[in-house]
Scaffold this motif. Structure first.
Motif, PDB file in Angstrom:
ATOM      1  N   VAL A   1       0.808  -1.254  -0.045  1.00 15.99           N
ATOM      2  CA  VAL A   1      -0.032  -0.167  -0.120  1.00 15.99           C
ATOM      3  C   VAL A   1       0.815   1.205   0.032  1.00 15.99           C
ATOM      4  O   VAL A   1       0.498   2.101  -0.936  1.00 15.99           O
ATOM      5  CB  VAL A   1      -0.914   0.198   1.184  1.00 15.99           C
ATOM      6  CG1 VAL A   1      -1.563   1.247   1.295  1.00 15.99           C
ATOM      7  CG2 VAL A   1      -1.949  -1.031   1.047  1.00 15.99           C
ATOM      8  N   VAL A   2       1.873   1.249   0.933  1.00 15.99           N
ATOM      9  CA  VAL A   2       2.865   2.503   0.851  1.00 15.99           C
ATOM     10  C   VAL A   2       3.409   2.646  -0.387  1.00 15.99           C
ATOM     11  O   VAL A   2       3.484   3.994  -0.921  1.00 15.99           O
ATOM     12  CB  VAL A   2       3.846   2.462   2.097  1.00 15.99           C
ATOM     13  CG1 VAL A   2       4.759   3.483   1.983  1.00 15.99           C
ATOM     14  CG2 VAL A   2       3.038   2.476   3.381  1.00 15.99           C
ATOM     15  N   ILE A   3       4.247   1.550  -0.867  1.00 19.99           N
ATOM     16  CA  ILE A   3       4.818   1.762  -2.155  1.00 19.99           C
ATOM     17  C   ILE A   3       3.871   2.368  -3.565  1.00 19.99           C
ATOM     18  O   ILE A   3       4.038   3.147  -4.234  1.00 19.99           O
ATOM     19  CB  ILE A   3       5.347   0.522  -2.486  1.00 19.99           C
ATOM     20  CG1 ILE A   3       6.733   0.368  -1.472  1.00 19.99           C
ATOM     21  CG2 ILE A   3       5.912   0.501  -4.030  1.00 19.99           C
ATOM     22  CD1 ILE A   3       7.397  -0.867  -1.878  1.00 19.99           C
ATOM     23  N   GLY A   4       2.659   1.401  -3.155  1.00 17.87           N
ATOM     24  CA  GLY A   4       1.520   1.963  -4.323  1.00 17.87           C
ATOM     25  C   GLY A   4       1.163   3.454  -4.175  1.00 17.87           C
ATOM     26  O   GLY A   4       1.173   4.252  -5.066  1.00 17.87           O
ATOM     27  N   LEU A   5       0.798   3.901  -3.057  1.00 21.05           N
ATOM     28  CA  LEU A   5       0.572   5.353  -2.745  1.00 21.05           C
ATOM     29  C   LEU A   5       1.615   6.195  -3.220  1.00 21.05           C
ATOM     30  O   LEU A   5       1.372   7.439  -3.862  1.00 21.05           O
ATOM     31  CB  LEU A   5       0.006   5.673  -1.389  1.00 21.05           C
ATOM     32  CG  LEU A   5      -1.224   4.850  -0.862  1.00 21.05           C
ATOM     33  CD1 LEU A   5      -1.652   5.290   0.387  1.00 21.05           C
ATOM     34  CD2 LEU A   5      -2.429   5.388  -1.800  1.00 21.05           C
ATOM     35  N   GLU A   6       3.019   5.900  -2.992  1.00 21.54           N
ATOM     36  CA  GLU A   6       3.962   6.849  -3.282  1.00 21.54           C
ATOM     37  C   GLU A   6       4.012   6.627  -4.859  1.00 21.54           C
ATOM     38  O   GLU A   6       4.389   7.906  -5.359  1.00 21.54           O
ATOM     39  CB  GLU A   6       5.273   6.320  -2.950  1.00 21.54           C
ATOM     40  CG  GLU A   6       6.532   6.875  -2.994  1.00 21.54           C
ATOM     41  CD  GLU A   6       7.729   6.422  -2.631  1.00 21.54           C
ATOM     42  OE1 GLU A   6       8.744   7.161  -2.271  1.00 21.54           O
ATOM     43  OE2 GLU A   6       7.803   5.040  -2.776  1.00 21.54           O
ATOM     44  N   SER A   7       4.114   5.718  -5.532  1.00 17.25           N
ATOM     45  CA  SER A   7       3.952   5.568  -7.083  1.00 17.25           C
ATOM     46  C   SER A   7       2.939   6.228  -7.628  1.00 17.25           C
ATOM     47  O   SER A   7       3.110   6.641  -8.713  1.00 17.25           O
ATOM     48  CB  SER A   7       4.086   3.949  -7.514  1.00 17.25           C
ATOM     49  OG  SER A   7       4.988   3.563  -7.038  1.00 17.25           O
ATOM     50  N   LEU A   8       1.701   6.392  -6.895  1.00 15.29           N
ATOM     51  CA  LEU A   8       0.538   7.029  -7.330  1.00 15.29           C
ATOM     52  C   LEU A   8       0.720   8.558  -7.530  1.00 15.29           C
ATOM     53  O   LEU A   8       0.211   9.292  -8.401  1.00 15.29           O
ATOM     54  CB  LEU A   8      -0.566   6.978  -6.546  1.00 15.29           C
ATOM     55  CG  LEU A   8      -1.774   7.265  -7.029  1.00 15.29           C
ATOM     56  CD1 LEU A   8      -2.815   6.084  -6.316  1.00 15.29           C
ATOM     57  CD2 LEU A   8      -2.245   8.482  -6.318  1.00 15.29           C
ATOM     58  N   GLY A   9       1.634   9.232  -6.579  1.00 15.98           N
ATOM     59  CA  GLY A   9       2.108  10.406  -6.601  1.00 15.98           C
ATOM     60  C   GLY A   9       2.062  11.115  -5.177  1.00 15.98           C
ATOM     61  O   GLY A   9       2.068  12.358  -5.059  1.00 15.98           O
ATOM     62  N   ILE A  10       1.746  10.439  -4.182  1.00 15.41           N
ATOM     63  CA  ILE A  10       1.774  10.679  -2.766  1.00 15.41           C
ATOM     64  C   ILE A  10       3.121  10.738  -2.283  1.00 15.41           C
ATOM     65  O   ILE A  10       3.390   9.558  -2.091  1.00 15.41           O
ATOM     66  CB  ILE A  10       0.819  10.294  -2.004  1.00 15.41           C
ATOM     67  CG1 ILE A  10      -0.696  10.358  -2.771  1.00 15.41           C
ATOM     68  CG2 ILE A  10       0.622  10.897  -0.596  1.00 15.41           C
ATOM     69  CD1 ILE A  10      -1.899   9.789  -1.981  1.00 15.41           C
ATOM     70  N   PRO A  11       3.756  11.883  -1.765  1.00 12.32           N
ATOM     71  CA  PRO A  11       5.095  11.441  -0.876  1.00 12.32           C
ATOM     72  C   PRO A  11       5.064  10.658   0.262  1.00 12.32           C
ATOM     73  O   PRO A  11       4.829  11.075   1.231  1.00 12.32           O
ATOM     74  CB  PRO A  11       5.594  12.999  -0.916  1.00 12.32           C
ATOM     75  CG  PRO A  11       4.556  13.898  -1.721  1.00 12.32           C
ATOM     76  CD  PRO A  11       3.358  13.241  -1.617  1.00 12.32           C
ATOM     77  N   LEU A  12       5.497   9.450   0.024  1.00  7.93           N
ATOM     78  CA  LEU A  12       5.557   8.743   1.519  1.00  7.93           C
ATOM     79  C   LEU A  12       6.824   7.786   1.372  1.00  7.93           C
ATOM     80  O   LEU A  12       7.561   7.867   0.175  1.00  7.93           O
ATOM     81  CB  LEU A  12       4.199   7.464   1.473  1.00  7.93           C
ATOM     82  CG  LEU A  12       2.980   8.141   1.389  1.00  7.93           C
ATOM     83  CD1 LEU A  12       2.129   7.291   1.337  1.00  7.93           C
ATOM     84  CD2 LEU A  12       2.853   8.550   2.784  1.00  7.93           C
ATOM     85  N   PRO A  13       7.337   7.530   2.558  1.00  9.73           N
ATOM     86  CA  PRO A  13       8.702   6.886   2.500  1.00  9.73           C
ATOM     87  C   PRO A  13       8.692   5.314   2.279  1.00  9.73           C
ATOM     88  O   PRO A  13       9.019   4.292   2.908  1.00  9.73           O
ATOM     89  CB  PRO A  13       9.094   6.959   4.046  1.00  9.73           C
ATOM     90  CG  PRO A  13       7.651   6.988   4.781  1.00  9.73           C
ATOM     91  CD  PRO A  13       6.771   7.602   3.989  1.00  9.73           C
TER      92      PRO A  13
END
Length: 214
Positions: free
Chosen positions: A21-33
């Motif tokens: 989920v975290v990697i998916g959201l980061e790849s989607l365009g949301i800055p997450l670690p």
């Protein structure tokens, strides 16, 4: 609390889902670690047998590919107003300067920017949405997205996992004195490289002499 210490309190299934989920959201365009979570989870897997590194890598790969694909669809539909919205929402990570840098990379490298963008924090956030905004042909995007996701997520998981296994074995064989010596050598090497990089940067920034005509 340190990320890895916190992950030790989470069941394996939750770790798989969290990484995806975290990697998916980061790849989607949301800055997450995303990278920090992946590295910490892979290192944890090397120390605890109840976390399967293959499943972990598969979840990370799936999250990267799916997140990028959703980001591409959103970027294609939202266009440049989407980039402006991201800049207003996340000014630290999605400023106009960062977006311009990512766009120049896309204009220069095309689909390779999607592939290699996996290994660069800035491009990892913008790759999907920006590819959609710039109307990159979907087959090119999908090819680079899938290959990049497999190499980055799967490769990172494998490398960190095996490094963790080797490090744990090494610590069992040698004394703490050897560990301290290894740390000192590592710190010394890092300082030397940092000094060389600083010198190179200073030399690069020095104004070049301007040739004068006769």
């Amino acid at each position: 609390m340190h990320v890895q210490e916190w992950l030790e309190t989470v069941p394996p299934l939750a770790i798989y889902l969290l990484v995806g989920v975290v990697i998916g959201l980061e790849s989607l365009g949301i800055p997450l670690p995303g990278e920090i979570i992946l590295v910490s989870s892979a290192l944890l897997a090397s120390q605890h047998g109840d976390i399967n590194p293959v499943v972990l890598g598969a979840c990370a790969t799936a999250g990267a590919i799916i997140g990028d694909s959703i980001g591409y669809a959103i970027g294609r539909k939202g266009g440049r107003p989407l980039l402006a919205w991201l800049g207003a929402k996340f000014p630290r990570h999605c400023s106009e300067a960062h977006i311009a840098t990512a766009e120049r990379s896309f204009q220069k490298w095309g689909m390779w920017a999607v592939f290699f963008g996996r290994f660069v924090a800035l491009l990892r956030i913008f790759a999907g949405p920006l590819a959609g905004v710039l109307r990159m042909p979907y087959w090119k995007f999908l090819t680079a997205n899938v290959l990049g996701g497999i190499v980055w997520a799967g490769g990172t998981t494998a490398v960190i996992y095996y490094v963790g296994v080797v490090a744990e074995s090494w610590l069992k064989r040698f004394s703490w004195l050897g560990l301290v010596a290894a740390v000192l050598v590592g710190l010394t090497s890092m300082l030397i490289l940092k000094r060389k990089a600083k010198k190179a940067q200073t030399a690069h920034q020095e104004p070049q002499p301007v040739a004068t005509g006769d």
